[in-house]
Design an enzyme around this catalytic site. Structure first.
Site, PDB file in Angstrom:
ATOM      1  N   GLY A  15       2.889   0.061  -1.785  1.00 31.24           N
ATOM      2  CA  GLY A  15       3.739   0.139  -2.971  1.00 31.24           C
ATOM      3  C   GLY A  15       3.579   1.406  -3.781  1.00 31.24           C
ATOM      4  O   GLY A  15       4.161   1.526  -4.860  1.00 31.24           O
ATOM      5  N   HIS A  41      -3.279   7.120  -9.601  1.00 32.72           N
ATOM      6  CA  HIS A  41      -3.292   6.446 -10.899  1.00 32.72           C
ATOM      7  C   HIS A  41      -3.735   5.009 -10.684  1.00 32.72           C
ATOM      8  O   HIS A  41      -3.393   4.387  -9.680  1.00 32.72           O
ATOM      9  CB  HIS A  41      -1.912   6.480 -11.563  1.00 32.72           C
ATOM     10  CG  HIS A  41      -0.809   5.997 -10.666  1.00 32.72           C
ATOM     11  ND1 HIS A  41      -0.258   6.795  -9.688  1.00 32.72           N
ATOM     12  CD2 HIS A  41      -0.202   4.805 -10.581  1.00 32.72           C
ATOM     13  CE1 HIS A  41       0.661   6.095  -9.035  1.00 32.72           C
ATOM     14  NE2 HIS A  41       0.715   4.882  -9.550  1.00 32.72           N
TER      15      HIS A  41
END
Ligand code: 5GP
Ligand code: ZN
Length: 118
Positions: free
Chosen positions: A97, A104
């Site tokens: 995903g 991050h």
């Protein structure tokens, strides 16, 4: 010298060239509110240096992952989700995903978080 990559959205946010809601600014990381939140608290923990994903950080700068985790906890305390519980996840690779290839951590909390995740 900061590590940057051309045309990277999060490098531009770190540089102040693209606006974002800044939640916390650390020496080596920034925390920004996700533009499309998936929980009442959804903050992105973004290192100032550009690495494409968590695997690349781990190979180059292990201490940076520690710092992201520590900063995420500080944000969780301020957001009031440290006690109820939160999740810090790094989508690593498109198959998991990942859509922005500047590493991050997603800090998520403020609602029930099912396990295993979908
Ligand atoms: P990924 O899918 O790579 O794990 O996560 C990327 C995250 O960045 C997504 O949750 C998405 O909503 C968020 N995002 C994408 N574009 C922007 C933007 O311009 N500003 C902010 N604050 N978040 C963004
Ligand atoms: Zn970048």
């Amino acid at each position: 010298m900061a590590r940057t990559a051309p045309d990277c959205l999060f490098c531009k946010i770190v540089a102040g060239e693209v606006p974002a809601e800044m939640v916390r600014e650390g020496e080596r990381t920034v925390a920004i509110r996700d533009i499309n939140p998936q929980a009442p608290t959804h903050v992105l923990m973004v290192p100032r240096d550009h690495y494409p994903d968590a695997g690349a950080v781990g190979r180059a700068d292990l201490g940076l992952m520690d710092e992201i985790a520590r900063e995420a906890h500080e944000v969780a305390v301020v957001e009031g989700i440290a006690e109820s519980g939160y999740r810090l996840v790094f989508n690593t690779g498109a198959g998991a995903g990942q859509t922005v290839f500047h590493v991050h951590g997603h800090l998520l909390g403020g609602r029930g978080l099912e396990w295993p995740p979908g």
